[in-house]
Enzyme design. Sequence first.
Site, PDB file in Angstrom:
ATOM      1  CG  HIS A 171     -37.418  48.481  -6.236  1.00 25.57           C
ATOM      2  ND1 HIS A 171     -38.243  49.585  -6.322  1.00 25.57           N
ATOM      3  CD2 HIS A 171     -38.072  47.592  -5.440  1.00 25.57           C
ATOM      4  CE1 HIS A 171     -39.331  49.378  -5.614  1.00 25.57           C
ATOM      5  NE2 HIS A 171     -39.252  48.179  -5.065  1.00 25.57           N
ATOM      6  CG  ASP A 225     -36.043  44.554  -6.030  1.00 21.42           C
ATOM      7  OD1 ASP A 225     -37.047  43.993  -5.580  1.00 21.42           O
ATOM      8  OD2 ASP A 225     -35.359  45.372  -5.375  1.00 21.42           O
ATOM      9  CD  GLU A 229     -35.794  42.616  -2.090  1.00 21.13           C
ATOM     10  OE1 GLU A 229     -36.615  42.669  -3.017  1.00 21.13           O
ATOM     11  OE2 GLU A 229     -35.109  43.605  -1.735  1.00 21.13           O
ATOM     12  CG  HIS A 284     -35.460  46.183   1.444  1.00 23.34           C
ATOM     13  ND1 HIS A 284     -35.854  47.508   1.326  1.00 23.34           N
ATOM     14  CD2 HIS A 284     -36.251  45.477   0.598  1.00 23.34           C
ATOM     15  CE1 HIS A 284     -36.833  47.593   0.448  1.00 23.34           C
ATOM     16  NE2 HIS A 284     -37.098  46.378  -0.001  1.00 23.34           N
ATOM     17  NE  ARG A 285     -35.904  48.334  -2.730  1.00 19.07           N
ATOM     18  CZ  ARG A 285     -36.606  49.456  -2.846  1.00 19.07           C
ATOM     19  NH1 ARG A 285     -35.977  50.583  -3.138  1.00 19.07           N
ATOM     20  NH2 ARG A 285     -37.912  49.449  -2.668  1.00 19.07           N
ATOM     21  CD  GLU A 291     -39.993  41.772  -4.798  1.00 18.06           C
ATOM     22  OE1 GLU A 291     -41.050  42.355  -5.130  1.00 18.06           O
ATOM     23  OE2 GLU A 291     -39.326  42.084  -3.798  1.00 18.06           O
ATOM     24  CE  LYS A 336     -39.489  44.755  -7.602  1.00 16.56           C
ATOM     25  NZ  LYS A 336     -40.535  45.152  -6.645  1.00 16.56           N
ATOM     26  CG  ASP A 372     -34.430  49.635   4.101  1.00 21.59           C
ATOM     27  OD1 ASP A 372     -34.235  48.983   3.056  1.00 21.59           O
ATOM     28  OD2 ASP A 372     -35.497  50.230   4.342  1.00 21.59           O
TER      29      ASP A 372
END
Length: 606
Positions: free
Chosen positions: A402, A389, A387, A360-361, A461, A463, A576
């Site tokens: 993000h 953003d 992942e 995640h990120r 992802e 935004k 995470d």
Amino acid sequence: MIQKHSIIQEYRMLLKEFFIGLKPFLIYQLFTAALIYILILPSFQLLLTSVMKSSPYQVLTNGVITKYLLSPQGFLTILLAMVLSIIVLLIEIGGLIVISNQIYTRHAPPTFKSIMVYCLSNIKKLISIGGLFIILYFFVMMPFINIAFRTSLVSNFSLPSFILDYVNQVPVLDLLLTFISIVLIFLSIHWIFALHITIIKDISARSAIRESYRLVKHHYFNFFKYSLGILLVNIIVIFISSIVSLLPIFLIEEWVNLSTLSGTIIVSILMTIYLLILFIISTFVFPINVHLITRLYYQLSGEPKHHLRLGSSQARWLTSMKKRTFNWLLFLTFFIATLITIVMVEDIKNTKYDVDITAHRGASVQAPENTLAALQSAIDQGADYAEIDVQLTKDGHAILLHDKKLSRTTGVDQKPSDLTLKEIKTLDAGSWFSSEYHGEPIPTLEEAILFSKDRLKLNIELKGGYNDEQLVNEVIRLIKEYHFNYQAVVTSLDYNLIEAIEDSAPYITTGYVMYMAFGDLSTLNTDFYSMEASTITEQFVYNAHILGRDVHAWTVNDIDLVTELVDDGVDNIITDDIRLIKNHITYLNSEMSFERILENLLEIIE
């Protein structure tokens, strides 16, 4: 006033009365479960589906849910949900209150029909402001604090992990959540007699809530003494019963070979006994709690014993089952349960989980999020995806970020759309995380693709909110230019962005990010679903797989939740903490032991 009894004496009397009404309690729960799951819930589901189909929305996700609820169909849905809640509450818990009252007042157990008629006659009392509070009490407050009662509709209620993570980061919100939790606990204690009083005294829900509040307030000491005392005794009894039933399983562990059929049968028989004991205990706990509250109500209030107008008490089939018939049913249940357990144990032994892991990120526990350092850490830890953003700068470059603003990760209180790429490249996106990453820049999507190519897949992802068309075109251009479509998936919370990708570049795999979803999922033009983990069910995953679509779960940092999700069949876990999840999946795929099989059986049953 309550009589002077010790906790043990009170517990004995509670159990004595409970076992007098054991058959009515158990048979009533069996028939109401069948009624709710076979007739009531499917009927209401059909109604709700029909109502939703008459609206412009075939599937409810994210912001669409609010629009739907504000529509005429949404109002009707809320009304139907309220009626369903009232019916289930009155049948499931109200009926047990009626039986409990009859036992305590030494009246003959009523017929199933008379209980249904009496309970459902209270519907009008719950269609009120006071009734709404009682509904919230049983379907929100009690599941939220996870005590006393669980209904068929809602067994537990918790805030999604992404909300809790955000709340924990903001001290004011964290304090507010703590305050709300304390208020809910306070009210749940003071309103505990409300439904009992509504049904037993035949008064309005509002008056019942007030009376319950006063009753607890004026008898704090005795209420807590007996309720907590009996709860403690219950816990001890359940603990001892569980240990005793588990002992045979672990005592034979050294002499039984799980790889053989005979070993599987022996273990399955012992585990069936254990699981049936757990089932019996859980079945007993619900009516025991109801009867405890009945006893406490009468003893604290000093009320005379109320005789409920239930009509004829003839043909009391709740207690008419012959002992021989009951024993045969018990044996048949055990035999079928053992066969099912054997099949389940064999299935568990042969199950291997194949689940991708998404950082995640990037590896945001070990490095600053949405940086090349986080991508490198994700690679080092063996993540399948990262992942990231993506947003646009003022001059149209796609960068990794993000938040809507740069303040949290760089200290600059501006939006990326306010700055050019050259200006953004001067910012420090690492020092907020650790001095070790001082000077870590914000990367562009192009840099992330080049860095990850042939090393790490990317979940990109989008935004939205600023020049969305340009954002979509820029992401498509970069993926196409670097032949990265086999290493990338594109996701977004904004369904319009997903449709734009599908229309312009159908060769790119897309995933719609959803908090929750209701309705016809096949109408969504996307390749997979990225769902908030706490809203995922086995049925949802099954429906998605029937459509040929994967399910990604976000954001998962708890191994118990991981076990649930992989058992449900999810295809990708976004986390995470990569090491935690990888190690747990490795553990789940390791050689089966008695403990692992038992864990899996309990997970399946729950």
